[in-house]
Design an enzyme around this catalytic site. Sequence first.
Site, mmCIF file in Angstrom:
data_model
loop_
_atom_site.group_PDB
_atom_site.id
_atom_site.type_symbol
_atom_site.label_atom_id
_atom_site.label_comp_id
_atom_site.label_asym_id
_atom_site.label_seq_id
_atom_site.Cartn_x
_atom_site.Cartn_y
_atom_site.Cartn_z
ATOM 1 C CG ASP A 130 -10.729 -0.784 4.918
ATOM 2 O OD1 ASP A 130 -11.046 -1.198 6.040
ATOM 3 O OD2 ASP A 130 -9.600 -0.282 4.707
ATOM 4 C CG ASP B 71 -7.928 2.448 0.597
ATOM 5 O OD1 ASP B 71 -9.092 2.906 0.663
ATOM 6 O OD2 ASP B 71 -7.358 1.914 1.573
ATOM 7 N N GLY C 69 -4.308 -4.339 6.055
ATOM 8 C CA GLY C 69 -3.284 -4.060 7.058
ATOM 9 C C GLY C 69 -3.475 -2.700 7.686
ATOM 10 C CD GLU D 188 -9.060 -0.791 0.553
ATOM 11 O OE1 GLU D 188 -8.161 -1.174 -0.236
ATOM 12 O OE2 GLU D 188 -8.919 -0.811 1.781
ATOM 13 C CE LYS E 136 -4.927 -0.143 0.553
ATOM 14 N NZ LYS E 136 -5.685 -0.969 1.519
ATOM 15 C CE LYS F 246 -4.037 3.770 2.072
ATOM 16 N NZ LYS F 246 -5.284 3.228 2.633
ATOM 17 C CB SER G 68 -0.883 -0.026 1.244
ATOM 18 O OG SER G 68 -1.640 1.153 1.336
ATOM 19 C CE LYS H 174 -7.471 -2.198 6.618
ATOM 20 N NZ LYS H 174 -7.706 -0.738 6.580
HETATM 21 O O1 SMG Z 1 -0.466 -2.215 6.571
HETATM 22 O O2 SMG Z 1 0.436 -1.866 4.650
HETATM 23 C C1 SMG Z 1 -0.351 -1.588 5.539
HETATM 24 C C2 SMG Z 1 -1.240 -0.392 5.318
HETATM 25 C C3 SMG Z 1 -2.367 -0.736 4.443
HETATM 26 O O3 SMG Z 1 -3.334 1.091 3.345
HETATM 27 C C4 SMG Z 1 -3.353 0.376 4.297
HETATM 28 N N1 SMG Z 1 -4.250 0.513 5.259
HETATM 29 O O4 SMG Z 1 -7.430 1.887 4.602
HETATM 30 O O5 SMG Z 1 -6.584 0.080 3.959
HETATM 31 C C5 SMG Z 1 -6.480 1.132 4.569
HETATM 32 C C6 SMG Z 1 -5.204 1.569 5.215
HETATM 33 C C7 SMG Z 1 -5.374 2.133 6.566
HETATM 34 C C8 SMG Z 1 -4.087 2.396 7.212
HETATM 35 S S1 SMG Z 1 -4.122 3.613 8.368
HETATM 36 C C9 SMG Z 1 -2.943 3.127 9.480
HETATM 37 MG MG MG Z 2 -8.554 0.767 3.105
#
Ligand code: SMG
Ligand code: MG
Length: 388
Positions: free
Chosen positions: A260, A207, A312, A235, A179, A181, A152, A284
């Site tokens: 999510d 995402d 994650g 996402e 992925k 953001k 991510s 998650k």
């Molecule tokens: O653990 O690699 C990871 C982060 C994955 O993007 C990620 N998580 O919305 O999916 C999500 C985000 C939230 C992370 S905020 C700490």
């Molecule tokens: Mg997410």
Amino acid sequence: MNAPADPTPSLPALPAVTLEAVELVRVRVPLVRAFTTSFGRQTERDVLLIRVEAAGATGWGEVVTTAAPRYNEEFTDGAALVLRDHLVPQLVADGRTLGAAEVPGRLAGIVGHRMARAALEVAVLDAGLRAAGRRLADHLGAVVDRVPAGVSVGIPDGGIGELCTQVAGYLDEGYLRIKAKIEPGFDLAPMRALRELVGPDVDLQVDANAAYDPDDARHLAALDALDELGLTMLEQPFAANRIGDHARHAARWRTPICLDESIHDVHDAVDAVERGAAHIINIKLGRVGGLVESLRIRDACRARGVPVWCGGMLETGVGRAANVALAACDGFVLPGDTSASDRYFATDLTDPFVLEDGHLAVPSGPGIGRVPAGERLVGAERTSLLHP
Ligand code: SMG
Ligand code: MG
């Protein structure tokens, strides 16, 4: 329509254990690079671990909250308080001897705080499994010994150029899906550039962390344009409670919608799927309150032909170990946010997870298969919640 009853997954029995001690261990760990999402910029993890002593074994769980309540309503100070004042007292209210599978039931009277309760569930289970000499992955019914690793990628300070450099680096390392953001104003141009860079065959998904307003024509126009890029999924474009809006636009877009933040439990998952709001679910274990609920969602999705994957929360090796065991279970058919330790930390709290041929190995030791190294917890803030 009422959701059909989805049965509780049956996990193998474990001997009951007697809780001798429960302790919170809190330590800050810097990230190797800032991680920016539509809801904020993080440069370190404020890591909250739960350590449980039971049956002569030590179990660990990681509370995956963010320091501020911006991803969801939970936050690390709140999690520490609810564990101290409510969850741990409630867990032992009927006695300190309990089966690991009993944790969700014993906590049932407390509403919400899923990330906090999930960590407690994992810590007790880890201790019970270690006492029994059994791996978490085997306990959950894992079907593989390694899981495909996605990565991510946050919104970089340096914009599109830096995003492309980072992604090229991750692909060189062997990550199997990217992925990225996005947020309003950082969406179409960077994703066009990324698609151009990686070519049509790389598994690319985005995402939004709920940043788009379904009532804003400019926001919708940007998402409509992203629909041309052959993304594996989009996402959580809209706020967690906007299920109807997700369904309405999912019906127009070719890109599958993954939810999510909207999914707190199996009922949310079934409802979103049946209303056409989600084609894919990100599981998650923290967000949904634990491993048992994660498997319940997996089962409900599998019964409806909906793929799931393991998300994650920038976990250290403690949380990652549980994620990797879950991701190794049947039904987790898409690569998760299960990246190697060095994507996050110069030094993980545990032995690192290492990328090998685009995969992470499922830990081979009993329990979650990882423990934080004592020297990395020097200086940690410790709070005893239950004493011998
Ligand atoms: O653990 O690699 C990871 C982060 C994955 O993007 C990620 N998580 O919305 O999916 C999500 C985000 C939230 C992370 S905020 C700490
Ligand atoms: Mg997410």
